[in-house]
Design a protein around this motif. Sequence first.
Motif, PDB file in Angstrom:
ATOM      1  N   ALA A 137       0.837  -1.202   0.000  1.00 53.14           N
ATOM      2  CA  ALA A 137       0.000   0.000   0.000  1.00 53.14           C
ATOM      3  C   ALA A 137       0.873   1.253   0.000  1.00 53.14           C
ATOM      4  CB  ALA A 137      -0.928  -0.005   1.214  1.00 53.14           C
ATOM      5  N   TYR A 138       1.938   1.282   0.778  1.00 52.32           N
ATOM      6  CA  TYR A 138       2.812   2.460   0.819  1.00 52.32           C
ATOM      7  C   TYR A 138       3.525   2.651  -0.520  1.00 52.32           C
ATOM      8  CZ  TYR A 138       6.591   5.614   2.013  1.00 52.32           C
ATOM      9  OH  TYR A 138       7.465   6.660   2.023  1.00 52.32           O
ATOM     10  N   LYS A 139       4.001   1.564  -1.103  1.00 48.96           N
ATOM     11  CA  LYS A 139       4.783   1.640  -2.338  1.00 48.96           C
ATOM     12  C   LYS A 139       3.919   1.981  -3.545  1.00 48.96           C
ATOM     13  CE  LYS A 139       8.052  -1.079  -5.051  1.00 48.96           C
ATOM     14  NZ  LYS A 139       7.424  -1.212  -6.328  1.00 48.96           N
ATOM     15  N   ASN A 140       2.680   1.467  -3.612  1.00 48.19           N
ATOM     16  CA  ASN A 140       1.885   1.582  -4.835  1.00 48.19           C
ATOM     17  C   ASN A 140       0.633   2.436  -4.724  1.00 48.19           C
ATOM     18  OD1 ASN A 140       3.490  -0.190  -6.520  1.00 48.19           O
ATOM     19  ND2 ASN A 140       2.761  -1.833  -5.198  1.00 48.19           N
ATOM     20  N   LEU A 141       0.131   2.699  -3.539  1.00 47.41           N
ATOM     21  CA  LEU A 141      -1.172   3.348  -3.432  1.00 47.41           C
ATOM     22  C   LEU A 141      -1.159   4.725  -2.791  1.00 47.41           C
ATOM     23  CD1 LEU A 141      -3.230   0.227  -2.338  1.00 47.41           C
ATOM     24  CD2 LEU A 141      -2.930   1.126  -4.641  1.00 47.41           C
ATOM     25  N   VAL A 142      -0.121   5.086  -2.077  1.00 49.51           N
ATOM     26  CA  VAL A 142      -0.136   6.331  -1.313  1.00 49.51           C
ATOM     27  C   VAL A 142       0.034   7.551  -2.219  1.00 49.51           C
ATOM     28  CG1 VAL A 142       1.057   7.652   0.477  1.00 49.51           C
ATOM     29  CG2 VAL A 142       0.614   5.236   0.809  1.00 49.51           C
ATOM     30  N   PHE A 143       0.974   7.499  -3.158  1.00 49.27           N
ATOM     31  CA  PHE A 143       1.266   8.661  -3.991  1.00 49.27           C
ATOM     32  C   PHE A 143       0.673   8.483  -5.389  1.00 49.27           C
ATOM     33  CE2 PHE A 143       4.769   8.229  -0.915  1.00 49.27           C
ATOM     34  CZ  PHE A 143       4.526   9.387  -0.186  1.00 49.27           C
ATOM     35  N   LYS A 144       0.203   9.588  -5.981  1.00 50.83           N
ATOM     36  CA  LYS A 144      -0.505   9.550  -7.257  1.00 50.83           C
ATOM     37  C   LYS A 144       0.335   8.960  -8.400  1.00 50.83           C
ATOM     38  CE  LYS A 144      -3.435  12.189 -10.293  1.00 50.83           C
ATOM     39  NZ  LYS A 144      -4.166  13.421 -10.498  1.00 50.83           N
ATOM     40  N   PRO A 145       1.616   9.331  -8.596  1.00 51.95           N
ATOM     41  CA  PRO A 145       2.380   8.726  -9.706  1.00 51.95           C
ATOM     42  C   PRO A 145       2.516   7.204  -9.556  1.00 51.95           C
ATOM     43  CG  PRO A 145       3.554  10.645  -8.835  1.00 51.95           C
ATOM     44  CD  PRO A 145       2.380  10.380  -7.936  1.00 51.95           C
ATOM     45  N   ASP A 146       2.649   6.739  -8.319  1.00 52.65           N
ATOM     46  CA  ASP A 146       2.753   5.291  -8.094  1.00 52.65           C
ATOM     47  C   ASP A 146       1.436   4.590  -8.407  1.00 52.65           C
ATOM     48  OD1 ASP A 146       5.374   5.643  -7.275  1.00 52.65           O
ATOM     49  OD2 ASP A 146       4.811   5.853  -5.151  1.00 52.65           O
ATOM     50  N   ARG A 147       0.317   5.217  -8.047  1.00 53.76           N
ATOM     51  CA  ARG A 147      -0.999   4.642  -8.363  1.00 53.76           C
ATOM     52  C   ARG A 147      -1.183   4.541  -9.867  1.00 53.76           C
ATOM     53  NH1 ARG A 147      -3.207   7.910  -4.133  1.00 53.76           N
ATOM     54  NH2 ARG A 147      -3.708   9.477  -5.698  1.00 53.76           N
ATOM     55  N   GLU A 148      -0.829   5.613 -10.599  1.00 51.53           N
ATOM     56  CA  GLU A 148      -0.985   5.608 -12.060  1.00 51.53           C
ATOM     57  C   GLU A 148      -0.109   4.531 -12.696  1.00 51.53           C
ATOM     58  OE1 GLU A 148      -0.117   9.648 -13.012  1.00 51.53           O
ATOM     59  OE2 GLU A 148      -2.139  10.349 -12.489  1.00 51.53           O
ATOM     60  N   ALA A 149       1.100   4.337 -12.184  1.00 49.66           N
ATOM     61  CA  ALA A 149       1.981   3.294 -12.700  1.00 49.66           C
ATOM     62  C   ALA A 149       1.393   1.906 -12.435  1.00 49.66           C
ATOM     63  CB  ALA A 149       3.368   3.414 -12.074  1.00 49.66           C
ATOM     64  N   LEU A 150       0.808   1.713 -11.256  1.00 52.14           N
ATOM     65  CA  LEU A 150       0.181   0.429 -10.931  1.00 52.14           C
ATOM     66  C   LEU A 150      -1.017   0.165 -11.839  1.00 52.14           C
ATOM     67  CD1 LEU A 150      -0.039  -2.056  -9.064  1.00 52.14           C
ATOM     68  CD2 LEU A 150      -1.531  -0.682  -7.605  1.00 52.14           C
ATOM     69  N   ILE A 151      -1.843   1.182 -12.066  1.00 50.29           N
ATOM     70  CA  ILE A 151      -3.012   1.018 -12.945  1.00 50.29           C
ATOM     71  C   ILE A 151      -2.567   0.690 -14.365  1.00 50.29           C
ATOM     72  CG2 ILE A 151      -4.955   2.249 -13.994  1.00 50.29           C
ATOM     73  CD1 ILE A 151      -5.279   3.699 -11.280  1.00 50.29           C
ATOM     74  N   ALA A 152      -1.504   1.366 -14.855  1.00 47.31           N
ATOM     75  CA  ALA A 152      -0.991   1.081 -16.199  1.00 47.31           C
ATOM     76  C   ALA A 152      -0.471  -0.352 -16.283  1.00 47.31           C
ATOM     77  CB  ALA A 152       0.104   2.079 -16.556  1.00 47.31           C
ATOM     78  N   LYS A 153       0.226  -0.800 -15.250  1.00 47.93           N
ATOM     79  CA  LYS A 153       0.751  -2.167 -15.234  1.00 47.93           C
ATOM     80  C   LYS A 153      -0.392  -3.190 -15.234  1.00 47.93           C
ATOM     81  CE  LYS A 153       4.056  -5.098 -12.893  1.00 47.93           C
ATOM     82  NZ  LYS A 153       5.023  -5.224 -11.806  1.00 47.93           N
ATOM     83  N   ILE A 154      -1.445  -2.912 -14.454  1.00 52.65           N
ATOM     84  CA  ILE A 154      -2.603  -3.821 -14.418  1.00 52.65           C
ATOM     85  C   ILE A 154      -3.269  -3.875 -15.785  1.00 52.65           C
ATOM     86  CG2 ILE A 154      -4.919  -4.125 -13.464  1.00 52.65           C
ATOM     87  CD1 ILE A 154      -3.803  -3.061 -10.802  1.00 52.65           C
ATOM     88  N   LYS A 155      -3.427  -2.730 -16.446  1.00 49.93           N
ATOM     89  CA  LYS A 155      -4.055  -2.707 -17.775  1.00 49.93           C
ATOM     90  C   LYS A 155      -3.211  -3.452 -18.800  1.00 49.93           C
ATOM     91  CE  LYS A 155      -6.839   1.442 -17.217  1.00 49.93           C
ATOM     92  NZ  LYS A 155      -7.073   2.833 -17.633  1.00 49.93           N
ATOM     93  N   ASP A 156      -1.883  -3.288 -18.743  1.00 48.89           N
ATOM     94  CA  ASP A 156      -1.001  -4.011 -19.669  1.00 48.89           C
ATOM     95  C   ASP A 156      -1.104  -5.515 -19.464  1.00 48.89           C
ATOM     96  OD1 ASP A 156      -0.134  -1.665 -20.810  1.00 48.89           O
ATOM     97  OD2 ASP A 156       1.702  -1.535 -19.583  1.00 48.89           O
ATOM     98  N   THR A 157      -1.109  -5.932 -18.213  1.00 49.77           N
ATOM     99  CA  THR A 157      -1.239  -7.367 -17.914  1.00 49.77           C
ATOM    100  C   THR A 157      -2.586  -7.899 -18.387  1.00 49.77           C
ATOM    101  OG1 THR A 157       0.173  -7.057 -15.983  1.00 49.77           O
ATOM    102  CG2 THR A 157      -1.101  -9.096 -16.083  1.00 49.77           C
ATOM    103  N   TYR A 158      -3.649  -7.118 -18.208  1.00 48.74           N
ATOM    104  CA  TYR A 158      -4.978  -7.510 -18.656  1.00 48.74           C
ATOM    105  C   TYR A 158      -5.000  -7.687 -20.170  1.00 48.74           C
ATOM    106  CZ  TYR A 158     -10.025  -7.266 -19.451  1.00 48.74           C
ATOM    107  OH  TYR A 158     -11.280  -7.549 -19.853  1.00 48.74           O
ATOM    108  N   LYS A 159      -4.367  -6.768 -20.898  1.00 46.00           N
ATOM    109  CA  LYS A 159      -4.328  -6.883 -22.370  1.00 46.00           C
ATOM    110  C   LYS A 159      -3.537  -8.090 -22.801  1.00 46.00           C
ATOM    111  CE  LYS A 159      -5.013  -2.025 -23.437  1.00 46.00           C
ATOM    112  NZ  LYS A 159      -4.397  -0.786 -23.945  1.00 46.00           N
ATOM    113  N   GLU A 160      -2.457  -8.422 -22.073  1.00 43.39           N
ATOM    114  CA  GLU A 160      -1.674  -9.613 -22.421  1.00 43.39           C
ATOM    115  C   GLU A 160      -2.473 -10.887 -22.221  1.00 43.39           C
ATOM    116  OE1 GLU A 160       2.056  -9.817 -20.379  1.00 43.39           O
ATOM    117  OE2 GLU A 160       2.671  -7.825 -21.057  1.00 43.39           O
ATOM    118  N   VAL A 161      -3.226 -10.947 -21.138  1.00 48.85           N
ATOM    119  CA  VAL A 161      -3.994 -12.148 -20.832  1.00 48.85           C
ATOM    120  C   VAL A 161      -5.207 -12.284 -21.743  1.00 48.85           C
ATOM    121  CG1 VAL A 161      -5.387 -13.279 -19.057  1.00 48.85           C
ATOM    122  CG2 VAL A 161      -3.213 -12.233 -18.447  1.00 48.85           C
ATOM    123  N   ILE A 162      -5.987 -11.225 -21.849  1.00 51.93           N
ATOM    124  CA  ILE A 162      -7.227 -11.270 -22.629  1.00 51.93           C
ATOM    125  C   ILE A 162      -6.938 -11.090 -24.110  1.00 51.93           C
ATOM    126  CG2 ILE A 162      -9.475 -10.167 -22.976  1.00 51.93           C
ATOM    127  CD1 ILE A 162      -9.218 -11.704 -20.359  1.00 51.93           C
ATOM    128  N   GLY A 163      -6.002 -10.261 -24.435  1.00 52.49           N
ATOM    129  CA  GLY A 163      -5.724  -9.944 -25.830  1.00 52.49           C
ATOM    130  C   GLY A 163      -6.474  -8.693 -26.222  1.00 52.49           C
TER     131      GLY A 163
END
Length: 165
Positions: A137-163
């Motif tokens: 939570a401290y590393k990925n959710l507390v600060f806005k740039p870290d949250r945006e990076a986490l969301i981008a990573k989740i979306k990239d992983t979703y596109k890889e899995v689903i296509g």
Amino acid sequence: MCGALASNFLVDAKASRQSAVASPQCVSLPTLPPPPVHPQNRPWKATAYCRKIARNVMTMATGEAPAEVASTELPEIVKTVQEAWEKVEDKYAVSSLAVAGGVALWGSAGLISAIDRLPLIPGVFEIVGIGYTGWFAYKNLVFKPDREALIAKIKDTYKEVIGSS
């Protein structure tokens, strides 16, 4: 007298040990109440059975199947699963993987249950889990740039899995 009433009476063992000369004493046991009478334990079975009888009566009366029976459609998910299963080339391998996955799930549940029964391990795992959750939570959710990076990573992983379509 006690031999004739064996189903409702028991011979008291203490009394027969205390006096061998005296006749054995009989102790009365209460009788069980009759089982409750339930007209239908499963009302959905009765409903399905009544519908089946009604369809049969309609078929016999008109000579043709009723419209609601003739146009029985499968749910959309069943159709999707059937289509996906028909596209599979190696059904044996897919079935084997499904069985292996079930066995692995069962085995891992047993392993976790065995670890949970050990005296100190569950408490240690709980502390480690709380610590990791706080760190994540401290590393990925507390600060806005870290949250945006986490969301981008989740979306990239979703596109890889689903296509991407």
